[in-house]
Design a protein around this motif. Sequence first.
Motif, PDB file in Angstrom:
ATOM      1  N   LEU B  57       0.847  -1.195   0.000  1.00  0.00           N
ATOM      2  CA  LEU B  57       0.000   0.000   0.000  1.00  0.00           C
ATOM      3  C   LEU B  57       0.879   1.240   0.000  1.00  0.00           C
ATOM      4  CD1 LEU B  57      -2.602  -1.066   2.711  1.00  0.00           C
ATOM      5  CD2 LEU B  57      -2.869  -1.158   0.227  1.00  0.00           C
ATOM      6  N   PRO B  58       0.517   2.225  -0.762  1.00  0.00           N
ATOM      7  CA  PRO B  58       1.293   3.478  -0.710  1.00  0.00           C
ATOM      8  C   PRO B  58       1.002   4.205   0.590  1.00  0.00           C
ATOM      9  CG  PRO B  58      -0.599   3.737  -2.150  1.00  0.00           C
ATOM     10  CD  PRO B  58      -0.590   2.300  -1.716  1.00  0.00           C
ATOM     11  N   PRO B  59       1.930   5.035   1.045  1.00  0.00           N
ATOM     12  CA  PRO B  59       1.663   5.797   2.276  1.00  0.00           C
ATOM     13  C   PRO B  59       0.523   6.787   2.058  1.00  0.00           C
ATOM     14  CG  PRO B  59       3.683   6.545   1.220  1.00  0.00           C
ATOM     15  CD  PRO B  59       3.230   5.349   0.459  1.00  0.00           C
ATOM     16  N   GLU B  60      -0.075   7.197   3.177  1.00  0.00           N
ATOM     17  CA  GLU B  60      -1.155   8.180   3.084  1.00  0.00           C
ATOM     18  C   GLU B  60      -0.553   9.556   2.813  1.00  0.00           C
ATOM     19  OE1 GLU B  60      -4.575   8.316   3.219  1.00  0.00           O
ATOM     20  OE2 GLU B  60      -4.339   6.188   2.798  1.00  0.00           O
ATOM     21  N   PRO B  61      -0.759  10.080   1.642  1.00  0.00           N
ATOM     22  CA  PRO B  61      -0.113  11.356   1.336  1.00  0.00           C
ATOM     23  C   PRO B  61      -0.937  12.547   1.805  1.00  0.00           C
ATOM     24  CG  PRO B  61      -1.274  10.543  -0.575  1.00  0.00           C
ATOM     25  CD  PRO B  61      -1.534   9.561   0.531  1.00  0.00           C
ATOM     26  N   LEU B  63      -2.097  15.502   0.303  1.00  0.00           N
ATOM     27  CA  LEU B  63      -2.162  16.063  -1.056  1.00  0.00           C
ATOM     28  C   LEU B  63      -2.902  17.411  -1.045  1.00  0.00           C
ATOM     29  CD1 LEU B  63      -2.760  12.739  -2.972  1.00  0.00           C
ATOM     30  CD2 LEU B  63      -0.684  14.092  -2.929  1.00  0.00           C
ATOM     31  N   ASN B 242     -12.537  10.324   1.237  1.00  0.00           N
ATOM     32  CA  ASN B 242     -11.940   9.740   2.437  1.00  0.00           C
ATOM     33  C   ASN B 242     -12.807   8.618   2.989  1.00  0.00           C
ATOM     34  OD1 ASN B 242      -9.720  11.330   2.368  1.00  0.00           O
ATOM     35  ND2 ASN B 242     -10.551  12.904   3.716  1.00  0.00           N
TER      36      ASN B 242
END
Lengths: 189, 270
Positions: B57-61, B63, B242
């Motif tokens: 999983l990619p980190p929570e950015p 943005l 979200n």
Amino acid sequence: MNGDVDSFNQLVVRWERPIYALAYRTIGREEDARDIVQDTFLRAFRALPGFKGQAKFSSWLYRIALNLCRDWMRKQRRTPTVPMPEHVDLVELASEQGPVESIEDLVARREMSRAVALAMKHLPDEQRTAIILKEYHGLTFQEIADLQGCPLSTVKTRLYQGLSVLRRQLEEDASTRRGPGSGSNEKAS
Amino acid sequence: MSDTFRCDDKETLVAYLYGEIEPEMRRQVDGHLRTCTACTREIEGLQHVRGDLESWLPPEPELGFTIVQKPLAVAVPQPADASAWSSVPTWARYAAAVLVMGVGVAIANVQVRYAPEGLTITTGWLAPVERIAAVPSTAPPDLVQPVTAPARDDEWRQALAALEAEMRQEIQSVRQSAPPASGFGARLARAANENDAAFKEMRALVAESEKRQQRELAIRLLQFNREVETRRLTDLARIDSNFGHLYGATGVTGEKVNVLMRRASNQPQQ
């Protein structure tokens, strides 16, 4: 014009995370992935008048993002940087612990995530991109072929070869983590 | 793609793996997998890899990237140095104006005196003293009564009031009659007309300025409302996104728990 900006910002909210995930998994660096997301939307906004809807908006964004990732990787190959070492900090993990996942599960997931990221790095760019687009973004073979500019059969071949390499890498990594003497149950690949 | 599935047909195997395959070909692969151990093992291995890939999983950015359009400049003519003055507070502008006037008065050496012999204004460049009560020599003697410097204050005030009353009367008579061709009355009438015109022009300018300000205010309000609406929509979309992400993460976690529970239930007790 204001309407364009408002509508575009709603598209940004809808697509910024998928584009970030694509960029992060392609280049493997958080900060640079964020920059790529920003550049992607800026380029898309500037090129919006030329977008005639001949492709899906998401495919168009993916194309821009992939081009930026490719440019980034070319630049990195010319001036390679030393990546930050990845540590598994149990205190940090404990603070991130959710209500369901135990620390053991979290560590195992982190380990697997690290192993997958490492194995993906060994793949050629085309195979890695095809797997990312298929596995994490759910694109069809045809959409990947359009994005990569190759025949449909090439996409399938890239996926097969990439998955096969990943399978070997992950099995090796798993046997290494289990340690010597625990390979009796290993599958013959 | 051939009509019959073979072990070396990896493209069809991948199509089967991802479910992007014709139904007839799917049946053929299913039939082949029932008899071919190697292909069965391969497809299981690839499915296992796909399961492993889910853990990445990619980190929570952070943005929150948005396109912001610069506000359009309102089409109001501005003096050339307006940008420089716009940053100066109003009180400082008044202070500067008073200062400039004071410096100008000082340079001109203007002196205002009120003495028993009358009000006098002198400048450094105009040495002769001018009495405010002085009467222009060109004025017709029958229209204006000469006023000499009164010795006492009351006389001076009375003379000034008389002159004012006479001038008002003259202006009134000029307004009522046809425009005179010449003479002091004509000049007064012209002056009055010019004053009226100037007042009208000034009123028109003030009205125009008020309209312009109202228009600018309306534009600003419209712009503000639009920005608030955009922000609201953006926030709503973000909240929705979200929530979707949370639901997705919860689903993934639940699925993993199920997988782990299945694995745990399949493992022999030690």
